[in-house]
Enzyme design. Structure first.
Site, PDB file in Angstrom:
ATOM      1  N   ASP A  36      17.745   7.016 -11.559  1.00  0.00           N
ATOM      2  CA  ASP A  36      16.323   6.865 -11.231  1.00  0.00           C
ATOM      3  C   ASP A  36      16.089   5.844 -10.108  1.00  0.00           C
ATOM      4  O   ASP A  36      14.999   5.300  -9.968  1.00  0.00           O
ATOM      5  CB  ASP A  36      15.514   6.486 -12.479  1.00  0.00           C
ATOM      6  CG  ASP A  36      15.993   5.190 -13.093  1.00  0.00           C
ATOM      7  OD1 ASP A  36      17.041   4.660 -12.641  1.00  0.00           O
ATOM      8  OD2 ASP A  36      15.320   4.683 -14.017  1.00  0.00           O
ATOM      9  N   HIS A 240      33.036   6.394  13.591  1.00  0.00           N
ATOM     10  CA  HIS A 240      31.906   6.066  12.706  1.00  0.00           C
ATOM     11  C   HIS A 240      32.390   5.278  11.482  1.00  0.00           C
ATOM     12  O   HIS A 240      31.960   5.540  10.360  1.00  0.00           O
ATOM     13  CB  HIS A 240      31.144   7.335  12.316  1.00  0.00           C
ATOM     14  CG  HIS A 240      30.304   7.862  13.453  1.00  0.00           C
ATOM     15  ND1 HIS A 240      29.694   9.084  13.434  1.00  0.00           N
ATOM     16  CD2 HIS A 240      29.970   7.312  14.644  1.00  0.00           C
ATOM     17  CE1 HIS A 240      29.022   9.279  14.564  1.00  0.00           C
ATOM     18  NE2 HIS A 240      29.182   8.205  15.318  1.00  0.00           N
ATOM     19  N   ASP A 257      28.833  -1.879  16.441  1.00  0.00           N
ATOM     20  CA  ASP A 257      27.822  -0.909  16.877  1.00  0.00           C
ATOM     21  C   ASP A 257      26.713  -0.984  15.842  1.00  0.00           C
ATOM     22  O   ASP A 257      26.857  -0.488  14.722  1.00  0.00           O
ATOM     23  CB  ASP A 257      28.459   0.488  16.922  1.00  0.00           C
ATOM     24  CG  ASP A 257      27.477   1.561  17.407  1.00  0.00           C
ATOM     25  OD1 ASP A 257      26.254   1.305  17.422  1.00  0.00           O
ATOM     26  OD2 ASP A 257      27.943   2.653  17.764  1.00  0.00           O
ATOM     27  N   ASP A 268      20.195   0.889  19.451  1.00  0.00           N
ATOM     28  CA  ASP A 268      21.580   1.354  19.228  1.00  0.00           C
ATOM     29  C   ASP A 268      22.471   0.636  20.249  1.00  0.00           C
ATOM     30  O   ASP A 268      22.590   1.085  21.383  1.00  0.00           O
ATOM     31  CB  ASP A 268      21.607   2.880  19.405  1.00  0.00           C
ATOM     32  CG  ASP A 268      22.993   3.475  19.201  1.00  0.00           C
ATOM     33  OD1 ASP A 268      23.893   2.756  18.733  1.00  0.00           O
ATOM     34  OD2 ASP A 268      23.175   4.665  19.513  1.00  0.00           O
ATOM     35  N   HIS A 347      34.278  10.679  23.014  1.00  0.00           N
ATOM     36  CA  HIS A 347      32.870  11.091  22.860  1.00  0.00           C
ATOM     37  C   HIS A 347      32.200  11.156  24.221  1.00  0.00           C
ATOM     38  O   HIS A 347      32.779  10.757  25.224  1.00  0.00           O
ATOM     39  CB  HIS A 347      32.121  10.116  21.939  1.00  0.00           C
ATOM     40  CG  HIS A 347      32.237   8.668  22.330  1.00  0.00           C
ATOM     41  ND1 HIS A 347      31.504   8.102  23.360  1.00  0.00           N
ATOM     42  CD2 HIS A 347      33.010   7.665  21.845  1.00  0.00           C
ATOM     43  CE1 HIS A 347      31.811   6.830  23.470  1.00  0.00           C
ATOM     44  NE2 HIS A 347      32.735   6.530  22.571  1.00  0.00           N
ATOM     45  N   HIS A 351      23.308   9.620  24.456  1.00  0.00           N
ATOM     46  CA  HIS A 351      22.421  10.573  23.768  1.00  0.00           C
ATOM     47  C   HIS A 351      20.996  10.058  23.905  1.00  0.00           C
ATOM     48  O   HIS A 351      20.778   8.883  24.230  1.00  0.00           O
ATOM     49  CB  HIS A 351      22.825  10.686  22.289  1.00  0.00           C
ATOM     50  CG  HIS A 351      22.983   9.345  21.600  1.00  0.00           C
ATOM     51  ND1 HIS A 351      21.919   8.641  21.098  1.00  0.00           N
ATOM     52  CD2 HIS A 351      24.066   8.553  21.375  1.00  0.00           C
ATOM     53  CE1 HIS A 351      22.351   7.505  20.568  1.00  0.00           C
ATOM     54  NE2 HIS A 351      23.653   7.408  20.738  1.00  0.00           N
ATOM     55  N   HIS A 358      20.079   9.429  17.121  1.00  0.00           N
ATOM     56  CA  HIS A 358      20.460  10.546  18.002  1.00  0.00           C
ATOM     57  C   HIS A 358      19.194  11.374  18.109  1.00  0.00           C
ATOM     58  O   HIS A 358      18.942  12.268  17.299  1.00  0.00           O
ATOM     59  CB  HIS A 358      21.620  11.350  17.410  1.00  0.00           C
ATOM     60  CG  HIS A 358      22.884  10.547  17.326  1.00  0.00           C
ATOM     61  ND1 HIS A 358      23.926  10.840  16.492  1.00  0.00           N
ATOM     62  CD2 HIS A 358      23.275   9.430  17.996  1.00  0.00           C
ATOM     63  CE1 HIS A 358      24.898   9.958  16.644  1.00  0.00           C
ATOM     64  NE2 HIS A 358      24.522   9.083  17.553  1.00  0.00           N
ATOM     65  N   GLU A 381      27.104   4.594  26.835  1.00  0.00           N
ATOM     66  CA  GLU A 381      28.087   4.015  25.920  1.00  0.00           C
ATOM     67  C   GLU A 381      29.507   4.543  26.097  1.00  0.00           C
ATOM     68  O   GLU A 381      30.047   5.187  25.195  1.00  0.00           O
ATOM     69  CB  GLU A 381      27.630   4.220  24.470  1.00  0.00           C
ATOM     70  CG  GLU A 381      27.221   5.655  24.112  1.00  0.00           C
ATOM     71  CD  GLU A 381      26.907   5.803  22.622  1.00  0.00           C
ATOM     72  OE1 GLU A 381      27.718   5.346  21.806  1.00  0.00           O
ATOM     73  OE2 GLU A 381      25.858   6.360  22.287  1.00  0.00           O
ATOM     74  N   TYR A 385      39.721   4.189  23.108  1.00  0.00           N
ATOM     75  CA  TYR A 385      40.252   3.952  21.762  1.00  0.00           C
ATOM     76  C   TYR A 385      41.731   4.334  21.734  1.00  0.00           C
ATOM     77  O   TYR A 385      42.076   5.482  21.981  1.00  0.00           O
ATOM     78  CB  TYR A 385      39.474   4.791  20.741  1.00  0.00           C
ATOM     79  CG  TYR A 385      37.971   4.702  20.952  1.00  0.00           C
ATOM     80  CD1 TYR A 385      37.213   3.696  20.351  1.00  0.00           C
ATOM     81  CD2 TYR A 385      37.312   5.603  21.792  1.00  0.00           C
ATOM     82  CE1 TYR A 385      35.849   3.597  20.569  1.00  0.00           C
ATOM     83  CE2 TYR A 385      35.946   5.510  22.020  1.00  0.00           C
ATOM     84  CZ  TYR A 385      35.224   4.513  21.407  1.00  0.00           C
ATOM     85  OH  TYR A 385      33.873   4.415  21.635  1.00  0.00           O
ATOM     86  N   ARG A 403      33.969  -0.211  22.939  1.00  0.00           N
ATOM     87  CA  ARG A 403      32.789   0.532  23.400  1.00  0.00           C
ATOM     88  C   ARG A 403      31.756  -0.498  23.830  1.00  0.00           C
ATOM     89  O   ARG A 403      31.652  -1.563  23.223  1.00  0.00           O
ATOM     90  CB  ARG A 403      32.247   1.422  22.272  1.00  0.00           C
ATOM     91  CG  ARG A 403      31.010   2.213  22.669  1.00  0.00           C
ATOM     92  CD  ARG A 403      30.709   3.407  21.737  1.00  0.00           C
ATOM     93  NE  ARG A 403      30.375   3.049  20.378  1.00  0.00           N
ATOM     94  CZ  ARG A 403      31.183   3.185  19.340  1.00  0.00           C
ATOM     95  NH1 ARG A 403      32.401   3.678  19.490  1.00  0.00           N
ATOM     96  NH2 ARG A 403      30.789   2.839  18.128  1.00  0.00           N
ATOM     97  N   GLU A 405      27.684  -0.390  24.708  1.00  0.00           N
ATOM     98  CA  GLU A 405      26.550   0.534  24.611  1.00  0.00           C
ATOM     99  C   GLU A 405      25.234  -0.176  24.852  1.00  0.00           C
ATOM    100  O   GLU A 405      24.941  -1.190  24.212  1.00  0.00           O
ATOM    101  CB  GLU A 405      26.527   1.177  23.212  1.00  0.00           C
ATOM    102  CG  GLU A 405      25.319   2.066  22.981  1.00  0.00           C
ATOM    103  CD  GLU A 405      25.355   2.809  21.649  1.00  0.00           C
ATOM    104  OE1 GLU A 405      25.942   2.271  20.677  1.00  0.00           O
ATOM    105  OE2 GLU A 405      24.785   3.907  21.575  1.00  0.00           O
TER     106      GLU A 405
HETATM  107  N1  GLY Z   1      25.587   4.371  16.650  1.00  0.00           N
HETATM  108  C1  GLY Z   1      25.925   5.728  16.860  1.00  0.00           C
HETATM  109  C2  GLY Z   1      26.065   6.027  18.283  1.00  0.00           C
HETATM  110  O1  GLY Z   1      26.288   5.133  19.072  1.00  0.00           O
HETATM  111  O2  GLY Z   1      25.908   7.136  18.708  1.00  0.00           O
HETATM  112 MN    MN Z   2      24.757   5.594  20.507  1.00  0.00          MN
HETATM  113 MN    MN Z   3      25.878   3.120  18.718  1.00  0.00          MN
END
Ligand code: GLY
Ligand code: MN
Ligand code: MN
Length: 441
Positions: A36, A240, A257, A268, A347, A351, A358, A381, A385, A403, A405
């Site tokens: 609950d 992730h 991140d 982000d 990647h 985005h 996203h 970003e 890696y 990374r 970003e």
């Molecule tokens: N934090 C997820 C991305 O950078 O897309």
């Molecule tokens: Mn991002």
């Molecule tokens: Mn991110």
């Protein structure tokens, strides 16, 4: 966001829809965490974008040109007993007085009232597949209207994806939205700086996460836009990674991140820095390469550039740099064509960013990459890696995940970086970390 902005959005959508149409948009359901215990309620972004209303069990209906009421909000009735336990409800009066509805009915009356509204319209704007229960009701209502056709009722003949129209509206941020996003990014940037000051070998990843959340919450951003990724060493190579359980070790980098959500808008931001405050030589070389790729990508964020341009700029720099470092071997043009960089740069370079991290909006129109226009917000970003055990690569590069970003808005003459308040140049990061260590010692 003020109520005038929500009203402007509804008016704009109704102009697009035209007379003879109806838009039906349900609120998100409450999500159960266990037994609950519920997750804190987060309205669906489309629903909130149009209504500013943040109660579950609601359905917004727009009927442009309807005399009695163009905007009808179905929502929960007031209930003294329930409100005592879980807080106030707007009720039908509040929906009209405080949320700009022209009329409001109890959600339990939806089945009695909505079919009549539906049968008077030719076109239905509705996002099929998002709310199974309402999908079922819609299908029953439409069948009932069809069954009634001998009495002369025609009902809707055209069904249009409401989400697609809303998502194009959401892609272009207003001045009010940009002000909120600027603030969200500023709060997250401050939290990232705090992490650079506080990080020490021997701490755990979750302790850094706690510092981040603490700083955001202190600044009024009580929710994160997504679970924070805090990965030391090899963990940074899991894109992730959210376990955030391991110890941060001397000599390793940590990738963070993380971004808060403020008034339903996301930030982000990623920064990568050495746990002990000083980059090693291989870390420095790879970091400089990522930063160089980010600079090249940022230079392509301007009106008229198409969506893929800044990604390709980053890919070009990364591939050339990996060849110079001896990580990739061969001719740069061929390696780009063969997408060899994808072994380490897995990647894309960004985005859309907005109410969802996203965010919504098409990246291609008629199968062509979309051109950037003022008011669009996106992330830039690039990353590299190289997990432990990557056989094709010398050991000195193993366990490095990087990374960088930033959140960027396209402006009339280029772009504005919303997340610029947190260092990313190596000497800036080392200076900030060293200054704090000296004070703390
Ligand atoms: N934090 C997820 C991305 O950078 O897309
Ligand atoms: Mn991002
Ligand atoms: Mn991110």
């Amino acid at each position: 966001m003020n109520s005038a902005e929500f009203k402007r959005r509804r008016k704009k959508l109704m102009r697009i829809m035209g007379k003879g149409s109806i838009a039906i948009l349900p609120a998100a359901p409450v999500a159960v965490r266990n037994r609950d215990v519920e997750y804190p309620y987060r309205p669906d972004s489309d629903f909130h974008y149009l209504t500013g209303f943040d109660e579950p069990d609601s359905v917004a209906v727009l009927i442009p040109g309807r005399k009695q009421a163009e905007y009808v909000l179905f929502c929960r009735e007031r209930d003294e007993e329930k409100e005592r336990w879980v807080g106030a409800r707007a009720g039908q009066e509040g929906a009209v007085a405080d949320y700009g509805a022209d009329d409001s009915f109890p959600i339990d009356d939806l089945d009695d009232i909505l079919p009549n509204m539906l049968e008077q319209c030719e076109r239905v704007y509705y996002a099929m597949g998002c709310d199974p229960e309402l999908d079922r009701s819609m299908s029953e209502w439409i069948s009932a209207i069809r069954r009634n056709s001998r009495s002369g009722v025609v009902g809707p003949v055209e069904f249009i994806a409401l989400d697609h129209i809303l998502h194009d509206m959401r892609l272009f941020k207003s001045r009010g939205e940009l002000a909120v996003m600027r603030k969200a990014a500023r709060i997250s940037a401050r939290a990232h700086r705090r992490l650079m000051r506080e990080a020490r070998p021997g701490m755990t990843e979750y302790q850094l996460e706690a510092e981040f959340v603490h700083e955001c919450t202190r600044q009024g951003a009580r929710f994160q836009a997504y679970p924070a990724i805090v990965g030391g060493g090899d963990n940074a190579c899991v894109l992730h990674y959210i376990d955030n359980r391991d110890e941060l070790r001397d000599g390793e980098l940590v990738l963070v991140d993380a971004g808060c959500e403020l008034d339903y808008y996301a930030s982000d931001i990623t920064r990568t820095f050495p746990v002990n405050g000083k980059f090693s030589e291989p870390q420095r070389q790879l970091y400089e390469l990522v930063l160089k790729a980010q600079r090249a990508a940022l230079a392509r964020v301007r009106p008229g550039a198409h969506w893929d341009e800044y990604h390709q700029a980053a890919v070009g720099v990364v591939t050339k740099g990996l060849v110079e470092l001896g990580i990739l071997k061969g001719k740069v043009a061929k390696l780009i064509k063969d997408e060899a960089y994808k072994a380490y740069y897995v990647h894309r370079t960004g985005h859309w960013l907005g109410m969802d991290v996203h965010d919504v909006g098409d990246y291609k129109i008629d199968n062509q990459w979309r051109e950037l226009e003022p008011g669009m917000v996106l992330t830039v970003e690039p990353g590299l890696y190289i997990p432990h055990g990557t056989k094709e690569v010398a050991k000195q590069w193993w366990g490095i995940g990087i990374r960088v970003e930033d959140d960027v808005v396209v402006t009339r003459d280029g772009h504005e970086i919303l997340s610029g308040d947190v260092p990313k140049e190596i000497d800036e990061i080392e200076r900030l970390m060293a200054a704090h260590r000296k004070r703390a010692a």
